[in-house]
Enzyme design. Structure first.
Site, PDB file in Angstrom:
ATOM      1  N   HIS A  17       0.838  -1.211   0.000  1.00 13.74           N
ATOM      2  CA  HIS A  17       0.000   0.000   0.000  1.00 13.74           C
ATOM      3  C   HIS A  17       0.867   1.252   0.000  1.00 13.74           C
ATOM      4  CE1 HIS A  17      -3.959  -1.810   0.886  1.00 13.74           C
ATOM      5  NE2 HIS A  17      -3.184  -2.797   1.289  1.00 13.74           N
TER       6      HIS A  17
ATOM      7  N   TYR B 156      -9.774   4.465   7.661  1.00 14.84           N
ATOM      8  CA  TYR B 156     -10.163   4.777   9.038  1.00 14.84           C
ATOM      9  C   TYR B 156     -11.343   5.754   8.978  1.00 14.84           C
ATOM     10  CZ  TYR B 156      -5.536   2.926  10.363  1.00 14.84           C
ATOM     11  OH  TYR B 156      -4.434   2.126  10.559  1.00 14.84           O
TER      12      TYR B 156
ATOM     13  N   PRO C  88      -4.746  -0.463  18.858  1.00 15.05           N
ATOM     14  CA  PRO C  88      -4.440  -0.895  17.487  1.00 15.05           C
ATOM     15  C   PRO C  88      -4.526   0.198  16.419  1.00 15.05           C
ATOM     16  CG  PRO C  88      -6.581  -1.725  18.180  1.00 15.05           C
ATOM     17  CD  PRO C  88      -5.974  -1.082  19.378  1.00 15.05           C
TER      18      PRO C  88
ATOM     19  N   LYS D  80       0.613  -0.591  15.261  1.00 22.77           N
ATOM     20  CA  LYS D  80       2.029  -0.545  15.626  1.00 22.77           C
ATOM     21  C   LYS D  80       2.501  -1.739  16.458  1.00 22.77           C
ATOM     22  CE  LYS D  80       3.150   3.205  13.619  1.00 22.77           C
ATOM     23  NZ  LYS D  80       3.806   3.010  12.337  1.00 22.77           N
TER      24      LYS D  80
ATOM     25  N   TYR E  52       3.305   6.880  10.551  1.00 22.80           N
ATOM     26  CA  TYR E  52       2.519   5.710  10.126  1.00 22.80           C
ATOM     27  C   TYR E  52       3.418   4.711   9.411  1.00 22.80           C
ATOM     28  CZ  TYR E  52      -1.630   3.072   8.770  1.00 22.80           C
ATOM     29  OH  TYR E  52      -2.580   2.066   8.642  1.00 22.80           O
TER      30      TYR E  52
HETATM   31  C1  PHB Z   1      -5.802  -4.797  10.615  1.00 13.67           C
HETATM   32  O1  PHB Z   1      -5.776  -5.043   9.409  1.00 13.67           O
HETATM   33  O2  PHB Z   1      -6.099  -5.677  11.438  1.00 13.67           O
HETATM   34  C2  PHB Z   1      -5.505  -3.426  11.109  1.00 13.67           C
HETATM   35  C3  PHB Z   1      -5.183  -2.421  10.196  1.00 13.67           C
HETATM   36  C4  PHB Z   1      -4.901  -1.162  10.651  1.00 13.67           C
HETATM   37  C5  PHB Z   1      -4.952  -0.898  12.001  1.00 13.67           C
HETATM   38  C6  PHB Z   1      -5.263  -1.894  12.915  1.00 13.67           C
HETATM   39  C7  PHB Z   1      -5.541  -3.165  12.460  1.00 13.67           C
HETATM   40  O3  PHB Z   1      -4.700   0.352  12.457  1.00 13.67           O
END
Ligand code: PHB
Ligand code: APR
Length: 397
Positions: free
Chosen positions: A72, A200, A292, A296, A384
């Site tokens: 990505h 998000y 989460p 990280k 990030y």
């Molecule tokens: C996930 O794919 O499980 C995932 C992706 C981004 C995050 C947390 C979990 O910030």
């Protein structure tokens, strides 16, 4: 039994450390409380920073990741009533990241250990760490009903948040920093094609996240209040709720289906200082937890293992103790950087129960600023994408 490094815990931290040390000719034994099947069953996050990807490749662990993982360039942020925007990590930093599940990494690590004939004992009980401040620590435990003892030079405490390693550091020698959030994430895994980008969402009904594991496997999350039970959430209820938190055009694109896994994770930040006591070195969730948001956790486990394996290798090759002495400080710099960005993203994207109108306005302005400022986006992109590992403070031969 005798070894050079006793590794407690066969999660990603313990198994990666075992692989790297073995490749450097350092003998180690992994002691894991649960069965191999149990360890492999856990579904966790799945976004790998570039430094994680490169380290896995460097140690020959990247083959399946490069075939099945998804590269990505950035991630999307959407929020109710406003236009969505893309944090372009590649544009700002020339870095990419990889969507590849921790479950797969765990499988890859177990396979590598098997091929190498690594010593991994599972279903080990009553484990205790002894003589940590002497140069000859040891571990006692029960395996297959027999009381055993493992003598070693060092112990790597990779036994996660609930393990015994951190607790073996006397309380007056460690400082704990903790924050609990009044919500959790309800996550599902479904055999449906995911949305294109990791996205998000901030919505009055709560945070939501669309992620992925493969072109046919999606991972979705929604913010739920602390105390929520999985049983309260049928698949239909989940899909209808998550769709309500995304803009209509994205909700329409979501392909729904039966969930193959559903679980709730609480959100918490936690850091233990120090990460070292005598011959014991903590790595991964044993020393720190991040919420989460930002994915990280696994990446931090990998950076700890990088620093620890480098320090142990320098000790066994050159008799150098400097990097071991600096381990806690070096690892914690990166830990706090990820703890801070996870806390920032959690605050930015969630709805806090009892939050005031002031808090809400401030959050909206932060989002507007992020959307409009190239500099703010570059700063978030840098964090990030993950910081580069620090180079060694002493020459390694
Ligand atoms: C996930 O794919 O499980 C995932 C992706 C981004 C995050 C947390 C979990 O910030
Ligand atoms: N004795 C032996 N093993 C133990 C003990 C014990 N007393 N207590 C716990 N363990 C084992 C657990 O069963 C688990 O397999 O230690 C392992 C720790 O693994 P993880 O919890 O996965 O922690 P870590 O390897 O540090 O990986 C961090 O996992 O929790 C996620 O988001 C986190 O992605 C991050 C990653």
């Amino acid at each position: 039994m005798k070894t050079q490094v006793a590794i407690i815990g066969a999660g990603p931290a313990g198994m990666l450390l075992c692989e790297i040390l073995s490749q450097h000719g350092i003998d180690c034994v992994v002691l894991e409380k649960h069965s191999r099947a149990h360890v492999l069953e856990r579904i966790r996050a799945g976004v790998l920073e570039q430094s994680t990807v490169e380290l896995l490749r460097q140690y020959g662990l990247g083959q399946r990741m490069d075939q099945e993982g998804h590269v990505h360039d950035g991630m999307k942020i959407v929020w109710a009533g406003r236009e969505s925007f893309f944090i372009d990590v590649k544009k700002h930093l020339g870095k990419q990241f990889m969507a590849y599940g921790q479950t797969n990494i765990q499988e890859d690590l177990f396979l590598a250990a098997e091929q190498r004939g690594a010593k991994v004992l599972t279903q080990v009980e009553n484990l205790q760490l002894m003589n940590l401040t002497s140069t000859h620590p040891h571990v006692t435990f029960t395996h297959n009903g027999d009381a055993s003892r493992l003598d070693c030079d060092f112990i790597a405490g990779c036994d996660g948040f609930h393990g015994v390693s951190r607790q073996s550091i006397p309380p007056h020698l460690r400082e704990e920093f903790e924050k609990e959030y009044p919500f959790g994430w309800l996550g599902i895994l479904s055999q449906t094609p995911p949305l294109r980008d990791i996205t998000y969402a901030n919505h009055p009904r709560g945070f939501a996240l669309a992620s992925m594991r493969s072109p046919t496997l999606s991972r979705y999350y929604i913010q739920v209040p602390t105390g929520t039970l999985c049983e309260e959430w049928s698949d239909d209820r989940f899909w209808s709720e998550i769709k309500s938190r995304f803009p209509k055009e994205m909700a329409d694109e979501m392909v729904t289906g039966k969930s193959i896994e559903k679980s709730i994770a609480p959100l918490r930040s936690y850091v233990c200082e120090t990460m070292r006591h005598g011959q014991l070195f903590l790595a991964g969730d044993a020393a720190h937890i991040v919420p989460p948001t930002g994915a990280k956790g696994l990446n931090l486990a990998v950076s700890d293992v990088f620093y620890l394996s480098r320090a142990l290798t320098a000790f066994y090759r050159q008799g150098m103790t400097q990097l071991l002495d600096e381990y806690s400080e070096t690892a914690l710099r990166r830990v706090w950087s990820s703890v801070r960005i996870s806390w920032y993203l959690t605050n930015l994207l969630h709805r806090f129960p009892g939050g005031s109108d002031f808090d809400q306005r401030a959050q909206e302005h932060e989002l507007d600023y992020l959307k409009s400022s190239h500099h703010a986006q570059a700063a978030l992109a840098e964090q990030y994408a993950g910081l580069a590992f620090e180079s060694s403070s002493a020459p390694i031969t």
